[in-house]
Design an enzyme around this catalytic site. Structure first.
Site, PDB file in Angstrom:
ATOM      1  N   GLY A 138      19.269 -33.385  13.397  1.00 45.93           N
ATOM      2  CA  GLY A 138      19.913 -32.263  13.776  1.00 45.93           C
ATOM      3  C   GLY A 138      21.470 -32.611  14.269  1.00 45.93           C
ATOM      4  N   SER A 139      22.400 -31.904  14.308  1.00 48.93           N
ATOM      5  CA  SER A 139      23.624 -32.244  14.455  1.00 48.93           C
ATOM      6  C   SER A 139      24.491 -31.070  14.968  1.00 48.93           C
ATOM      7  CB  SER A 139      24.288 -32.854  13.323  1.00 48.93           C
ATOM      8  OG  SER A 139      24.472 -31.853  12.141  1.00 48.93           O
ATOM      9  N   GLY A 140      23.782 -30.042  15.631  1.00 51.16           N
ATOM     10  CA  GLY A 140      24.507 -28.962  16.096  1.00 51.16           C
ATOM     11  C   GLY A 140      25.118 -29.354  17.703  1.00 51.16           C
TER      12      GLY A 140
ATOM     13  N   ASN B   2      22.411 -17.479  25.053  1.00 48.21           N
ATOM     14  CA  ASN B   2      21.700 -16.232  24.932  1.00 48.21           C
ATOM     15  C   ASN B   2      22.094 -15.315  25.954  1.00 48.21           C
ATOM     16  OD1 ASN B   2      19.558 -16.879  23.144  1.00 48.21           O
ATOM     17  ND2 ASN B   2      19.561 -18.485  24.263  1.00 48.21           N
TER      18      ASN B   2
ATOM     19  N   LYS C 137      12.425 -19.416  28.587  1.00 46.79           N
ATOM     20  CA  LYS C 137      13.487 -19.230  29.501  1.00 46.79           C
ATOM     21  C   LYS C 137      14.666 -18.724  28.675  1.00 46.79           C
ATOM     22  CE  LYS C 137      16.176 -22.382  27.744  1.00 46.79           C
ATOM     23  NZ  LYS C 137      17.599 -22.347  27.509  1.00 46.79           N
TER      24      LYS C 137
ATOM     25  N   TRP D 144      23.897 -29.377  20.577  1.00 43.02           N
ATOM     26  CA  TRP D 144      23.147 -30.117  21.361  1.00 43.02           C
ATOM     27  C   TRP D 144      22.750 -31.362  20.746  1.00 43.02           C
ATOM     28  CZ3 TRP D 144      22.312 -32.082  25.866  1.00 43.02           C
ATOM     29  CH2 TRP D 144      21.042 -32.580  26.390  1.00 43.02           C
TER      30      TRP D 144
ATOM     31  N   LYS E 292      13.845 -25.725  21.468  1.00 44.88           N
ATOM     32  CA  LYS E 292      13.220 -24.471  22.119  1.00 44.88           C
ATOM     33  C   LYS E 292      12.962 -23.135  21.273  1.00 44.88           C
ATOM     34  CE  LYS E 292      15.677 -26.190  26.291  1.00 44.88           C
ATOM     35  NZ  LYS E 292      16.910 -26.333  27.197  1.00 44.88           N
TER      36      LYS E 292
ATOM     37  N   PHE F 129      14.735 -23.560  11.779  1.00 44.30           N
ATOM     38  CA  PHE F 129      14.792 -24.235  10.474  1.00 44.30           C
ATOM     39  C   PHE F 129      13.757 -25.463  10.252  1.00 44.30           C
ATOM     40  CE2 PHE F 129      19.320 -23.304  11.294  1.00 44.30           C
ATOM     41  CZ  PHE F 129      19.480 -21.902  10.650  1.00 44.30           C
TER      42      PHE F 129
ATOM     43  N   GLN G 253      18.620 -18.699  20.198  1.00 45.31           N
ATOM     44  CA  GLN G 253      17.012 -18.837  20.019  1.00 45.31           C
ATOM     45  C   GLN G 253      16.331 -17.658  20.770  1.00 45.31           C
ATOM     46  OE1 GLN G 253      16.264 -22.476  18.500  1.00 45.31           O
ATOM     47  NE2 GLN G 253      17.620 -21.029  17.796  1.00 45.31           N
TER      48      GLN G 253
HETATM   49  N1  LIG Z   1      23.209 -26.261  22.759  1.00 45.55           N
HETATM   50  C1  LIG Z   1      22.442 -26.382  23.948  1.00 45.55           C
HETATM   51  O1  LIG Z   1      23.205 -26.186  25.059  1.00 45.55           O
HETATM   52  C2  LIG Z   1      21.174 -26.727  24.063  1.00 45.55           C
HETATM   53  C3  LIG Z   1      20.302 -26.362  22.798  1.00 45.55           C
HETATM   54  N2  LIG Z   1      18.961 -26.632  23.050  1.00 45.55           N
HETATM   55  C4  LIG Z   1      18.150 -26.478  22.005  1.00 45.55           C
HETATM   56  O2  LIG Z   1      18.217 -27.381  20.772  1.00 45.55           O
HETATM   57  C5  LIG Z   1      18.190 -26.962  19.534  1.00 45.55           C
HETATM   58  C6  LIG Z   1      19.099 -27.177  18.498  1.00 45.55           C
HETATM   59  O3  LIG Z   1      20.326 -26.542  19.300  1.00 45.55           O
HETATM   60  P1  LIG Z   1      21.758 -27.005  18.736  1.00 45.55           P
HETATM   61  O4  LIG Z   1      21.924 -28.411  18.588  1.00 45.55           O
HETATM   62  O5  LIG Z   1      22.680 -26.382  19.992  1.00 45.55           O
HETATM   63  O6  LIG Z   1      22.173 -26.186  17.700  1.00 45.55           O
HETATM   64  P2  LIG Z   1      23.288 -25.326  17.305  1.00 45.55           P
HETATM   65  O7  LIG Z   1      23.078 -24.054  18.067  1.00 45.55           O
HETATM   66  O8  LIG Z   1      24.709 -25.751  17.643  1.00 45.55           O
HETATM   67  O9  LIG Z   1      22.987 -24.774  15.669  1.00 45.55           O
HETATM   68  C7  LIG Z   1      23.755 -25.249  14.619  1.00 45.55           C
HETATM   69  C8  LIG Z   1      23.013 -26.219  13.721  1.00 45.55           C
HETATM   70  O10 LIG Z   1      22.131 -25.831  12.822  1.00 45.55           O
HETATM   71  C9  LIG Z   1      22.386 -26.408  11.520  1.00 45.55           C
HETATM   72  N3  LIG Z   1      22.032 -25.393  10.595  1.00 45.55           N
HETATM   73  C10 LIG Z   1      22.483 -24.068  10.211  1.00 45.55           C
HETATM   74  N4  LIG Z   1      21.568 -23.982   9.279  1.00 45.55           N
HETATM   75  C11 LIG Z   1      20.742 -24.691   8.745  1.00 45.55           C
HETATM   76  C12 LIG Z   1      19.732 -24.518   7.971  1.00 45.55           C
HETATM   77  N5  LIG Z   1      19.488 -23.841   6.916  1.00 45.55           N
HETATM   78  N6  LIG Z   1      18.665 -25.844   8.000  1.00 45.55           N
HETATM   79  C13 LIG Z   1      19.082 -26.895   8.771  1.00 45.55           C
HETATM   80  N7  LIG Z   1      20.041 -26.770   9.789  1.00 45.55           N
HETATM   81  C14 LIG Z   1      20.999 -25.731   9.672  1.00 45.55           C
HETATM   82  C15 LIG Z   1      24.137 -26.509  11.693  1.00 45.55           C
HETATM   83  O11 LIG Z   1      24.296 -27.297  10.540  1.00 45.55           O
HETATM   84  C16 LIG Z   1      24.099 -27.137  12.886  1.00 45.55           C
HETATM   85  O12 LIG Z   1      23.912 -28.481  13.126  1.00 45.55           O
HETATM   86  C17 LIG Z   1      17.881 -25.416  19.926  1.00 45.55           C
HETATM   87  O13 LIG Z   1      16.180 -25.320  19.988  1.00 45.55           O
HETATM   88  C18 LIG Z   1      18.325 -24.995  21.383  1.00 45.55           C
HETATM   89  O14 LIG Z   1      17.513 -24.327  21.896  1.00 45.55           O
HETATM   90  C19 LIG Z   1      18.431 -27.415  24.119  1.00 45.55           C
HETATM   91  C20 LIG Z   1      19.361 -27.581  25.074  1.00 45.55           C
HETATM   92  C21 LIG Z   1      20.799 -27.172  25.050  1.00 45.55           C
HETATM   93  O1  LIG Z   2      18.897 -24.681  26.505  1.00 47.58           O
HETATM   94  C1  LIG Z   2      19.759 -24.483  26.984  1.00 47.58           C
HETATM   95  C2  LIG Z   2      20.387 -24.940  28.179  1.00 47.58           C
HETATM   96  O2  LIG Z   2      19.300 -25.926  28.908  1.00 47.58           O
HETATM   97  C3  LIG Z   2      20.975 -23.764  26.268  1.00 47.58           C
HETATM   98  O3  LIG Z   2      20.849 -22.400  26.418  1.00 47.58           O
HETATM   99  P1  LIG Z   2      21.404 -21.460  25.354  1.00 47.58           P
HETATM  100  O4  LIG Z   2      21.090 -21.666  24.017  1.00 47.58           O
HETATM  101  O5  LIG Z   2      21.300 -19.847  25.985  1.00 47.58           O
HETATM  102  O6  LIG Z   2      23.087 -21.834  25.374  1.00 47.58           O
END
Ligand SMILES: NC(=O)C1=CN([C@@H]2O[C@H](COP(=O)(O)OP(=O)(O)OC[C@H]3O[C@@H](n4cnc5c(N)ncnc54)[C@H](O)[C@@H]3O)[C@@H](O)[C@H]2O)C=CC1
Ligand SMILES: O=C(CO)COP(=O)(O)O
Length: 357
Positions: free
Chosen positions: A10-12, A270, A205, A14, A120, A97, A298
């Site tokens: 993963g590379s979003g 969210n 949450k 977080w 999450k 995904f 999510q």
């Molecule tokens: N962003 C945050 O502040 C936080 C996120 N999380 C959790 O971490 C997890 C990942 O979140 P983020 O890294 O923020 O992701 P993100 O919300 O930035 O999602 C984008 C990612 O999804 C990828 N993507 C898009 N289409 C795809 C596909 N068909 N197959 C695979 N990948 C695909 C994109 O290339 C990109 O890397 C989630 O479950 C989120 O709830 C947890 C704590 C904090």
């Molecule tokens: O999980 C998160 C913070 O701990 C991020 O929440 P959001 O996906 O609502 O930005």
């Protein structure tokens, strides 16, 4: 002896922050291989591949602009290549995904690998239930799966502002290794054995954060928002007590519990999109596209997953907030009806309140 290898799946938003922390630790810890692979779902940015941009500029310009990744984090567009040699697999993709990614990895990873999920959300299980994401990973890849969840808005962790997180892991030895891999002086890790509660808190949450965002959009003020967050917390507790009998309520006091609920209800995506859903009248899907630049929500999907399960058990009335969020996102009811539905919440009836405690 060669060091243990780490792959970030993963590379979003977080995923990139975690790659930064893990990359720094991999460089520092002698028993970990310096090279950390990061699976990147390839896309083109101004005519150039995102992986190439990351590997030359060391910045994920789309999902974490303005922050450098350590140079030992290597972006790899091929999932199997990124994960094949890994001793530690860090799953951090939007939850919708994960199933496909796991299918791709079946039979392609080290059988001795250890996985940890930072994801999450839930998966829909056939026949009216839900499955924990850690279970989806474990079932397909046959490796042990720990979880990491906490009050961790990615943008703030990227700035190295102090916060805490929770690792849920049943094996104490593995916990210690994971703590070393993820901890930074600004990112403090507490390990607990109650894996399921850690993960369920992280998923649920996000539904409450949608309700908090609707309140903000309706401009109902801080008392109403506090009531909504509290009722959401009570439903989270009730959910865990009803469906996961061995879970410990004390886990709600870790970062993955009340703390994550608070930060997400005030600063998360969210919340932000749910507020705009009320103020603009646009759909959740349109707002996600317009406001998040490829990042994914999510909460609305999780509300759907939870309500799929509650409806199959005819238990929607026991979880009016979870149910209302799903119905509002699907435009079956108006956002303002949320509050009417909460006025006779089960926890307002004394006998039921006692059962919650
Ligand atoms: N962003 C945050 O502040 C936080 C996120 N999380 C959790 O971490 C997890 C990942 O979140 P983020 O890294 O923020 O992701 P993100 O919300 O930035 O999602 C984008 C990612 O999804 C990828 N993507 C898009 N289409 C795809 C596909 N068909 N197959 C695979 N990948 C695909 C994109 O290339 C990109 O890397 C989630 O479950 C989120 O709830 C947890 C704590 C904090
Ligand atoms: O999980 C998160 C913070 O701990 C991020 O929440 P959001 O996906 O609502 O930005």
């Amino acid at each position: 002896m060669p060091g243990k290898k780490i792959c970030i799946v993963g590379s979003g938003n977080w995923g990139s922050v975690i790659a930064k922390i893990v990359g720094v630790n991999a460089h520092r810890l002698q028993y970990i291989d310096d090279r950390v692979t990061m699976y990147v779902y390839e896309e083109m940015i101004d005519g150039q591949k995102l992986t190439e941009i990351i590997n030359t500029t060391h910045e994920n310009v789309k999902y974490l602009p303005g922050h450098k990744l350590p140079p030992n984090v290597v972006a790899v567009p091929d999932l199997v290549e990124a994960a094949a040699d890994a001793d530690f697999l860090v799953f951090v993709v939007p939850h919708q995904f994960v199933r496909n990614l796991c299918n791709t990895l079946v039979g392609k990873i080290k059988p001795t690998a250890i996985a940890i999920s930072l994801i999450k959300g839930f998966d829909i299980a056939e026949g009216g239930g839900i499955e924990l994401i850690s279970n989806v990973i474990n079932r397909s890849l046959k490796v042990p799966v720990a979880v990491l969840m906490g009050a961790n808005l990615a943008g703030e962790v990227a700035k190295e502002n102090f916060c805490e997180t929770t690792i849920g892991c049943a094996d104490k030895k593995v916990s210690l290794a994971l703590k070393e891999i993820f901890e930074a002086d600004y990112f403090r890790v507490v390990c607990v054995e109650d894996v399921e509660t850690v993960e369920i808190c992280g998923a649920l949450k996000n539904i409450v954060a949608c309700a908090a965002g609707f309140c903000d959009g309706l401009q109902l003020g801080d008392n109403t928002k506090a009531a909504v967050i509290r009722l959401g917390l009570m439903e989270m507790v009730q959910f865990v007590k009803t469906f996961y009998a061995n879970c410990k309520l004390a886990t709600f006091l870790e970062s993955c519990g009340v703390a994550d609920l608070i930060t997400t209800c005030y600063g998360g995506r969210n919340r932000m999109v749910s507020e705009a859903f009320v103020t603009t009248g646009k759909s959740i899907e349109d707002l996600e596209r317009e406001k998040l630049n490829g990042q994914k929500l999510q909460g609305p999907i999780t509300a759907h997953e939870v309500n799929y399960m509650l409806a199959a058990r005819k238990m929607e009335d026991k979880f009016p907030l979870f149910t209302a969020v799903d119905q509002i996102c699907k435009r079956k009811i108006e956002p303002k009806q949320l509050i009417e539905l909460l006025k006779n919440h089960p926890v307002h009836q004394t006998a039921v309140l006692k059962a919650h405690l």
